[in-house]
Motif scaffolding. Structure first.
Motif, PDB file in Angstrom:
ATOM      1  N   UNK A 146       0.799  -1.226   0.000  1.00 13.70           N
ATOM      2  CA  UNK A 146       0.000   0.000   0.000  1.00 13.70           C
ATOM      3  C   UNK A 146       0.828   1.270   0.000  1.00 13.70           C
ATOM      4  N   UNK A 147       1.890   1.321  -0.779  1.00 17.38           N
ATOM      5  CA  UNK A 147       2.760   2.503  -0.823  1.00 17.38           C
ATOM      6  C   UNK A 147       1.999   3.707  -1.371  1.00 17.38           C
TER       7      UNK A 147
ATOM      8  N   UNK B 255       5.026   1.252  -6.819  1.00 19.98           N
ATOM      9  CA  UNK B 255       4.398   0.297  -7.733  1.00 19.98           C
ATOM     10  C   UNK B 255       4.805   0.554  -9.170  1.00 19.98           C
ATOM     11  N   UNK B 256       4.898   1.817  -9.558  1.00 22.35           N
ATOM     12  CA  UNK B 256       5.322   2.131 -10.925  1.00 22.35           C
ATOM     13  C   UNK B 256       6.743   1.654 -11.184  1.00 22.35           C
TER      14      UNK B 256
ATOM     15  N   UNK C  47       8.389 -11.325  -9.518  1.00 27.53           N
ATOM     16  CA  UNK C  47       6.946 -11.342  -9.332  1.00 27.53           C
ATOM     17  C   UNK C  47       6.593 -10.117  -8.503  1.00 27.53           C
ATOM     18  N   UNK C  48       5.741  -9.258  -9.034  1.00 34.96           N
ATOM     19  CA  UNK C  48       5.346  -8.027  -8.344  1.00 34.96           C
ATOM     20  C   UNK C  48       3.911  -8.165  -7.865  1.00 34.96           C
ATOM     21  N   UNK C  49       3.712  -7.975  -6.563  1.00 35.07           N
ATOM     22  CA  UNK C  49       2.393  -8.108  -5.954  1.00 35.07           C
ATOM     23  C   UNK C  49       2.013  -6.768  -5.335  1.00 35.07           C
ATOM     24  N   UNK C  50       0.786  -6.340  -5.593  1.00 30.50           N
ATOM     25  CA  UNK C  50       0.311  -5.087  -5.006  1.00 30.50           C
ATOM     26  C   UNK C  50      -0.872  -5.365  -4.094  1.00 30.50           C
TER      27      UNK C  50
END
Length: 305
Positions: free
Chosen positions: A45-46, A51-52, A66-69
């Motif tokens: 939750x930045x 995230x970008x 692996x990118x998880x948001x």
């Protein structure tokens, strides 16, 4: 055993400035080990551009990251726990996103694991390069934690066998303290001394208020210390007031001294405060029981790349 040897899980929070350097240094170190690996970054939750930056790195390295948001900020331990669910390696490495624990120390964890029968290796810092206030808060938290639930020394820089990870994934309460759960499942733990660097980018997301909040949650979720304190406190106060009562009665009988209004008020106020304290502690436990029974999720994933 899986073909993939290592999964590196990194909880990310407001670290847009350090993510690129963190990724580059991680890949360089792990390439040098000759081991197969994957990187898992979990954005907790930045509110900045973390995230970008993660999306950009993923586009450039589709097979390595692996990118998880997450849908919002759930906390470091929840984000790390989420990363465990995506990890496919035989061993999982966890470290923070701030580069205070340099990725170049990872081979020390691997060596310690290979030279022992351990299922969990902690990187222990010779000296933490935090601010004075943060060091005092962290030290107090660690000491109190050790007193209350007998925790062994630990850190967020860990190497964990996937066998242990699979066991802890059955936990579904809405608050987890990873180190405490790990200690439930294994005593095969070893330690290795690692470096700790000064923060290079921004300030820590962990204020002393958050540290104390986490400590309170650990107390209520993983111990019965407050309930025991109520029991023993009630027993001790009962004994003390019993002897005080005998003392005042004897004074009344033998010396004809009036009991007085003050002694009565003191007794009422003290006993009432004990009752209110006990009710407050019970209320804290009931609220957490409600949250567990309500099956409030530990985290919520918004997007996975």
């Amino acid at each position: 055993m899986n073909e993939l040897e290592y999964s590196v899980v990194v909880p990310v929070f407001n670290s847009e400035a350090s993510l690129r350097e963190l990724f580059d240094r991680l890949t360089m170190v792990l390439d040098q080990t000759g081991k197969t690996y994957e990187l898992i970054f979990v954005d907790d939750g930045s509110s900045d551009r973390s995230w970008e930056v993660m999306k950009k790195i993923k586009e450039e390295n589709p097979d390595r990251l692996t990118a998880v948001r997450l849908a919002k900020n759930f906390g470091q331990h929840s984000a790390t726990f989420c990363g465990f669910t995506f990890a496919k390696g035989n061993y999982i490495i966890t470290l923070d996103d701030d580069l205070q624990c340099p990725p170049e120390e990872i081979p020390k964890l691997i060596k310690a694991m290979e030279e022992s029968d351990a299922e969990l290796v902690y990187g222990i810092y010779k000296e933490k390069k935090h601010s004075l206030a943060r060091n005092i808060g962290s030290k107090t938290f660690k000491n109190l934690s050790g007193i209350v639930y007998g925790s062994k020394e630990g850190s967020s820089f860990r190497l964990i066998s996937s066998n242990v990870i699979q066991k802890i994934l059955v936990h579904h309460q809405n608050f987890v303290f990873i180190d405490e759960i790990l200690h439930w499942y294994t005593d095969f733990i070893t330690f290795t001394v690692v470096e700790h660097h000064k923060r290079k980018y921004k300030s820590t997301g962990y204020s002393n208020r958050k540290i104390w909040g986490m400590f309170a949650n650990i107390i209520y979720y993983y111990t019965t210390a407050p309930l025991k304190l109520m029991v023993y406190g009630g027993m001790i106060s009962s004994v003390i007031f019993f002897f005080f009562s005998i003392y005042f009665i004897l004074r009344k009988i033998l010396m004809n001294v009036p009991l007085g209004y003050t002694s009565l008020i003191v007794a009422i106020l003290f006993s009432t405060s004990l009752i209110l304290l006990s009710l407050g502690v019970i209320g804290e436990y009931l609220s957490r029981i409600y949250m567990v029974q309500n099956k409030k999720p530990l985290y919520s994933v918004k997007k996975v790349l």
